[in-house]
Design an enzyme around this catalytic site. Structure first.
Site: not given
Length: 546
Positions: A26, A49, A112-113, A400, A427, A454, A456, A460
């Site tokens: 708004d 955003e 608000h916000h 990254g 994925d 793959n 997962g 990592e």
């Protein structure tokens, strides 16, 4: 009536910005009316955003400037992560925040916000570390302040923040009478050029290394012309890939410390003169700081600093200095290069693997394509390939941020409709930002998207906890996602690929069909990763212990 909002939009258009990303709220709706009423600018509404900031980042990598719009507080804070990535990697992005009226802010009302404490500057302060300049516009200072922060954007190639109260956007203003100016330092560029010329003429084994700041300023063609003219050997870091045309005979490949090809590593590290342009030596671009580059044999130039044989230099114009390299004379390298490791790919019915995937991609990509690679298996596989002429590469090896590349690829594809974008994303990463698939379908954006399934967080797993549950993710039916987001086969072609032959077939089909998006799920083994990533994972694991 000509308004502050009109003035801001005129200045953005002057920067080459033709699309603005974001989410309505708004406090920005009236300014949005001004955007959509223009014939020279388009509003591209995002699902959230954060994705808007990622799309703006991708757009800025291609158009060399971008803008996105949020509402006050909740909207701008959702976008901060994307803005921080643009700051870290030198992308000129303008964040415009629609905020409550000047009266509301001056009276400290609990609207608000807000945090209900009457202080409306909290969120602008939060942006200080990730923006080069910030401003809260008033009816009196608006045009001066807009020009000030946009001039900083041009000079530093980093994000800027503009807080635009509702009433200020609608306030009367005068049209700009002069173009934007970038503040230039009092420079001693000629002395630096003389040093470079002398060093290159005397060197028997020179090497040029380019980085991401060349791309930030849009200087890729300049560097390519310089190397074409002088025939100097050149390498780039993965943080700066495509900063020079990789089809040049003197392009040697990607330097990445001890992870480099052995003959490339020896060539670079034994150079008797190094000219380093726009490079930042980060862990993921130097094999976890395993590079060996002798500063005593180096002239290094960056946006905000430089060194001549270990001695710091100031007060030079980076953009002008790089452009002036074309004026150097009597430099022509006549030595040898190295043999490049490029293999022909002959597909079989074998299951697709990481190493074979990237061999195939290197063979099948075409001129004037843009490769976008998520920071994971995709980045470490794709950054090693040689690009075709006039091709581009987008990754985010410093910041990254997981999920970045899907919105970024869409933003860049919007910025350059002539270069077909090929996105490679894992994925796990896709699950963070898949919401923008709806935008891609609505806007009829037609990249080729490869989703690497793959099972997962493989990147990592290579660093720590290969069998730990925190590296697992929910298994989605990826090939059905376009249909779930409302696509028909006339708009999106969805495929599942398991073998080498299937990959080659669908790649060629997609390249021959530029009028539809291709959504291709690549099924790969969970434990499979590019060789470079496996080595890098071990180095990162060691780095995390020290």
């Amino acid at each position: 009536m000509y308004t502050v909002g009109d003035y801001l939009l005129d200045r953005l258009h002057e920067l080459g910005i033709e699309e603005i990303f974001g989410v309505p709220g708004d406090y920005n709706l009236q300014f949005l009316d001004q955007i959509i009423s223009r014939k020279d600018m388009k509003w591209v509404g995002n699902a959230n955003e954060l994705n808007a900031s990622y799309m703006a980042d991708g757009y800025a990598r291609t158009k060399k400037a971008a803008a996105f719009l949020t509402t006050f507080g909740v909207g701008e804070l959702s976008a901060v992560n994307g803005l921080a990535g643009s700051y870290a990697e030198n992308l000129p992005v303008v964040e415009i925040v629609g905020s409550p009226t000047s009266k509301v802010q001056n009276e400290g009302k609990f609207v608000h916000h807000t945090l209900a404490d009457g202080d409306f500057k909290h969120f602008m302060k939060m942006h200080e570390p990730v923006t080069a300049a910030r401003t809260l516009l008033t009816a009196k200072n608006a045009t001066v302040e807009i020009d000030r922060v946009l001039s900083v954007l041009l000079k530093e190639r980093k994000p800027v923040y503009i807080n635009l109260p509702v009433d200020v956007a609608a306030a009367k203003a005068e049209k700009p009478s002069l173009p934007l100016k970038k503040e230039n330092p009092n420079t001693s560029d000629q002395e630096i050029l003389n040093k470079i010329q002398e060093s290159l003429k005397n060197a028997k084994k020179p090497i040029v290394i380019t980085g991401h700041e060349i791309i930030s300023f849009g200087l890729e063609k300049t560097v390519t012309q310089f190397i074409s003219k002088t025939k100097l050997p050149i390498t780039t870091l993965n943080f700066g890939k495509s900063s020079v045309d990789e089809a040049l005979p003197s392009f040697l490949g990607i330097y990445n410390g001890k992870l480099s090809e052995p003959n490339l590593k020896e060539f670079v590290e034994s150079a008797d003169f190094i000219l380093m342009l726009g490079v930042k030596l980060t862990d993921s671009s130097t094999g976890a700081f395993t590079h060996h580059l002798n500063e005593n044999k180096m002239i290094s130039l960056n946006i905000d600093e430089g060194k001549i044989f270990s001695e710091s230099i100031q007060n030079f114009d980076f953009e002008s200095l790089i452009s002036s390299l074309l004026n150097l004379s009597e430099i022509e390298y006549k030595g040898k290069y190295i043999d490049k490791k490029q293999e022909n790919f002959v597909p079989s019915n074998a299951l697709l693997s990481q190493d074979r995937l990237w061999q195939a991609v290197e063979n099948l990509t075409q001129s004037n394509e843009t490769i976008v690679a998520e920071q994971g298996t995709s980045f470490f596989g794709a950054s090693s390939i040689f690009l075709k002429p006039k091709s581009h590469f987008i990754g985010q090896p410093l910041w990254g941020s997981i999920g970045y590349t899907f919105p970024a690829a869409l933003g860049s594809q919007i910025a350059d409709k002539e270069s077909r974008h090929l996105l490679f994303i894992g994925d796990g990463s896709l699950q963070l930002t898949v919401q923008e698939l709806g935008l891609a379908i609505r806007e009829k954006i037609n990249p080729i998207c490869f989703i690497i399934n793959n099972d997962g967080y493989t990147v990592e797993r290579e660093i720590h906890g290969p069998n730990q549950s925190y590296n697992d993710i929910p298994m989605w039916n990826y090939s059905k996602l376009p249909e779930s987001f409302g696509a028909t086969e006339e708009r999106v072609v969805s495929k599942i690929v398991r073998t080498e032959n299937e990959f080659v077939s669908v790649m060629k089909e997609a390249q021959a069909d530029p009028n539809r998006m291709y959504w291709i799920e690549l099924v790969l083994a969970k434990e499979d990763a590019p060789k470079v990533l496996k080595k890098m994972g071990k180095l990162f694991a060691e780095q995390n212990k020290s």
